[in-house]
Design an enzyme around this catalytic site. Structure first.
Site, mmCIF file in Angstrom:
data_model
loop_
_atom_site.group_PDB
_atom_site.id
_atom_site.type_symbol
_atom_site.label_atom_id
_atom_site.label_comp_id
_atom_site.label_asym_id
_atom_site.label_seq_id
_atom_site.Cartn_x
_atom_site.Cartn_y
_atom_site.Cartn_z
ATOM 1 N N ASP A 196 0.272 -1.305 0.071
ATOM 2 C CA ASP A 196 -0.358 0.152 -0.036
ATOM 3 C C ASP A 196 0.536 1.073 -0.010
ATOM 4 O O ASP A 196 1.763 1.637 0.545
ATOM 5 C CB ASP A 196 -0.579 0.519 1.413
ATOM 6 C CG ASP A 196 -0.136 0.155 2.431
ATOM 7 O OD1 ASP A 196 0.503 -0.586 2.694
ATOM 8 O OD2 ASP A 196 -0.826 0.371 3.890
ATOM 9 N N GLU A 226 -0.953 -1.889 5.448
ATOM 10 C CA GLU A 226 -0.421 -2.080 6.368
ATOM 11 C C GLU A 226 -0.208 -1.111 6.727
ATOM 12 O O GLU A 226 -0.477 -1.263 8.287
ATOM 13 C CB GLU A 226 1.715 -2.248 5.461
ATOM 14 C CG GLU A 226 2.531 -2.509 7.183
ATOM 15 C CD GLU A 226 2.630 -1.278 8.179
ATOM 16 O OE1 GLU A 226 2.987 -1.298 8.801
ATOM 17 O OE2 GLU A 226 2.579 -0.492 7.813
ATOM 18 N N GLU A 227 -0.477 0.305 6.090
ATOM 19 C CA GLU A 227 -0.655 1.632 7.479
ATOM 20 C C GLU A 227 -2.296 1.487 7.817
ATOM 21 O O GLU A 227 -2.285 2.803 8.409
ATOM 22 C CB GLU A 227 -0.685 3.062 5.960
ATOM 23 C CG GLU A 227 0.716 2.930 4.687
ATOM 24 C CD GLU A 227 2.489 3.577 5.851
ATOM 25 O OE1 GLU A 227 1.776 3.946 7.026
ATOM 26 O OE2 GLU A 227 3.465 3.483 4.879
ATOM 27 N N HIS A 238 10.356 8.695 5.979
ATOM 28 C CA HIS A 238 9.405 8.367 5.486
ATOM 29 C C HIS A 238 8.044 9.169 5.917
ATOM 30 O O HIS A 238 7.849 10.153 6.602
ATOM 31 C CB HIS A 238 8.986 7.165 6.822
ATOM 32 C CG HIS A 238 9.946 6.079 6.497
ATOM 33 N ND1 HIS A 238 10.621 4.880 5.705
ATOM 34 C CD2 HIS A 238 11.557 5.719 6.774
ATOM 35 C CE1 HIS A 238 11.000 4.107 5.284
ATOM 36 N NE2 HIS A 238 12.537 5.116 5.856
#
Ligand SMILES: [Zn+2]
Ligand SMILES: [Zn+2]
Length: 432
Positions: free
Chosen positions: A104, A170-171, A399
Site C-alpha cells: 500500500d 500495512e499503514e 518516511h
C-alpha cells in the site's frame, strides 16, 4: 561402531562438500540476481508510478499475481481484500518459510524529480489527495517479486516451500474497514501450509543503499490509540464560578500524562505517550462543557502497556474528580510490538553478512514506530530487517513525506540478501 563410522564419513563429506555447495548456491543466486535486476527495477517503476491506498491495491495485486503466475508459482488472490499469496515448491524436501512484503501507498503528494514519479490522485476521507509510495512499500513489493524470480529459477536447489505473502493496508485500512496483516492472519494466511518462520524487510530512509540494519529482540513498538473526553459544566466565560472548566482539567491531564513515562514506568522501559489532538470550545467567551483529547501510546511490553493505560485512568479520574468533573477513556490496543526472535536473528544474520559483506550489515536501535509484520511474527518466529535505500551522497526526505526517495540500487541488494537468507535457512532445515 558402524554408526560411528558412518558419522565420520558424513562429517568428512560435510566439511569438504558443504562449503562447495554453499558457494555453488551463492553463485547461482548472484547470477540470477544479475539476470533479473533490470526487469525487477522496471516492476518497481510501474508500482511507484501507479500507487494505490490501503485495501485499494487492485492494479498492484494484479501485477503481483501475474508476475508470480509467469514464474509457475501457485497463486491465491483476494486475501484480506487485495492480498496475494504465492506458493513455490522446491524440488527437495524441507521446511515451509514465509516472506512478506506490503503493497500500500499513502495519501501524500509526491515532490521528487524521479522520472517515474507518481501523479496519481484519489479521494480519501472525502478529500482530493495525491497518492505516493512515501514509505518504500514499492521497494518491498518489487524486491519480493525479484526474490520470487531468483528462487523460482533455482527451484531444483530449494529444500522445502516458500510462501510469498503480499499484504495490503500495512499503514492501516480506511476508517470503518478491516485489513492489513491482522486480517490476513485471521483469513488463515499462516496456515495450509504453516511456515516455520517469517521474514520481511523495510526500506530505511536514513540508510544508504548497500547496507542492511537489524535489531535482535524488540524492533518496532506496539501502537495504541486513545480518545479521552474530559467532561465539565458549560458557563459564561465571565462566570467561571458557575462552570466546571474542562479546558483547565484537560490542560492538567495533558501535563500529568507526561509523568507516566518519567515517573510511573521503569526508566529503562521505552514508552511514548503523545496527545496529538486537543479540541474544545466554540467561542472565546464560553467555557465549554467538554474537551476531546486523542493520541497514541507506544510500548514494547504488555506490562508497560497495562501500566500506561492504568495510569491514564488514574490521572483522568483524579484530576476530573478534584474539580467535580468526569471523564471517558476509550483505549484501543492496536498493532502489537514486532519482536525479532533472538535465536532466529543469530541464525540468519551470517547469511546477510555473506550476501552483501559483513561490514555492510549493522545493528540498529529499535524504533518507537510500529509495523504490523508483528501479527505474522506472533504466529511463528519472525525476523524483520531494514534495507538501506538512499543513493550514496544524497539525502532522502523522511518516511511519509513528499520528498521520500528510494534509489533503485537497493533492489538487487535486497534481492540477493533475502534470497541468500531463505536458501540458507531452508537448507539448514529451519530454526536451529
Ligand atoms: Zn509507513
Ligand atoms: Zn512502511
Amino acid at each position: 561402531m558402524r554408526n560411528k563410522h558412518r558419522m565420520c564419513i558424513l562429517m568428512f563429506s560435510f566439511s569438504v562438500l558443504f562449503p562447495v555447495c554453499v558457494d555453488a548456491d551463492d553463485r547461482k543466486i548472484e547470477k540470477a540476481v544479475k539476470k533479473y535486476t533490470t526487469s525487477t527495477i522496471e516492476l518497481r517503476h510501474q508500482i511507484h508510478q501507479y500507487p494505490e491506498l490501503g485495501n485499494r491495491e487492485f492494479k498492484t495485486a494484479e501485477l503481483v499475481a501475474n508476475h508470480l503466475k509467469s514464474l509457475g508459482i501457485e497463486v491465491q488472490t483476494g486475501v484480506a481484500h487485495t492480498g496475494v499469496i504465492g506458493i513455490l515448491k522446491g524440488d527437495k524436501p524441507g521446511p515451509v518459510v514465509a516472506v512478506r512484503a506490503d503493497m500500500d501507498a499513502l495519501p501524500v503528494t509526491e515532490d521528487t524529480d524521479l522520472p517515474f514519479k507518481s501523479t496519481v490522485r484519489t479521494t480519501y476521507l472525502g478529500n482530493d489527495v495525491g497518492v505516493m509510495h512515501a514509505c518504500g512499500h514499492d521497494i518491498h513489493t518489487s524486491v519480493q517479486l525479484g526474490v520470487a524470480s531468483v528462487l523460482s529459477s533455482i527451484r531444483k536447489e530449494i529444500h522445502g516451500t516458500v510462501k510469498f505473502i503480499f499484504q495490503p493496508a500495512e499503514e492501516g485500512p480506511p476508517p470503518g474497514e478491516e485489513g492489513g496483516a491482522d486480517l490476513m492472519v485471521r483469513e488463515n494466511t499462516m496456515e495450509n501450509p504453516r511456515p516455520v518462520a517469517v521474514f520481511g524487510l523495510h526500506a530505511l530512509a536514513s540508510m544508504e543503499a548497500g547496507n542492511i540494519g537489524y535489531t535482535s529482540g524488540p524492533a518496532f513498538a506496539a501502537v495504541d490509540h486513545f480518545i479521552a473526553k474530559v467532561k465539565g459544566k458549560q458557563a459564561h466565560g465571565a462566570r467561571p464560578e458557575e462552570s466546571i472548566d474542562p479546558v483547565v482539567m484537560a490542560s492538567e491531564v495533558v501535563t500529568a500524562f507526561q509523568t507516566i513515562r518519567s515517573r510511573s514506568l521503569n526508566p529503562r522501559e521505552p514508552s511514548v505517550v503523545t496527545v496529538g489532538i486537543i479540541r474544545g470550545g466554540q467561542r472565546f467567551n464560553i467555557i465549554p462543557s467538554e474537551v476531546h483529547l486523542e493520541g497514541t501510546v507506544r510500548t514494547y511490553s504488555e506490562e508497560a502497556r497495562d501500566g500506561v493505560e492504568n495510569r491514564m485512568n488514574q490521572i483522568l479520574k483524579g484530576i476530573t474528580s478534584a474539580y467535580g468533573g468526569s471523564y471517558e477513556l476509550d483505549y484501543d490496543r492496536g498493532t502489537p510490538a514486532t519482536i525479532n526472535d533472538p535465536k532466529l536473528t543469530a541464525q540468519v544474520v551470517p547469511s546477510l553478512q555473506r550476501a552483501i559483506g559483513r561490514e555492510n550489515v549493522m545493528e540498529v536501535p529499535p524504533t518507537m514506530g510500529g509495523e504490523d509484520f508483528s501479527f505474522f511474527a506472533n504466529v511463528v518466529p519472525g525476523f524483520y530487517y531494514r534495507l538501506g535505500m538512499v543513493k550514496p551522497g544524497t539525502v532522502s526526505g523522511g518516511h511519509h513525506t513528499p520528498t521520500f526517495r528510494a534509489d533503485d540500487s537497493c533492489i538487487p541488494i535486497g534481492m540477493k540478501a533475502m534470497s541468500t537468507l531463505i536458501i540458507d535457512f531452508m537448507k539448514s532445515g529451519g530454526l536451529q
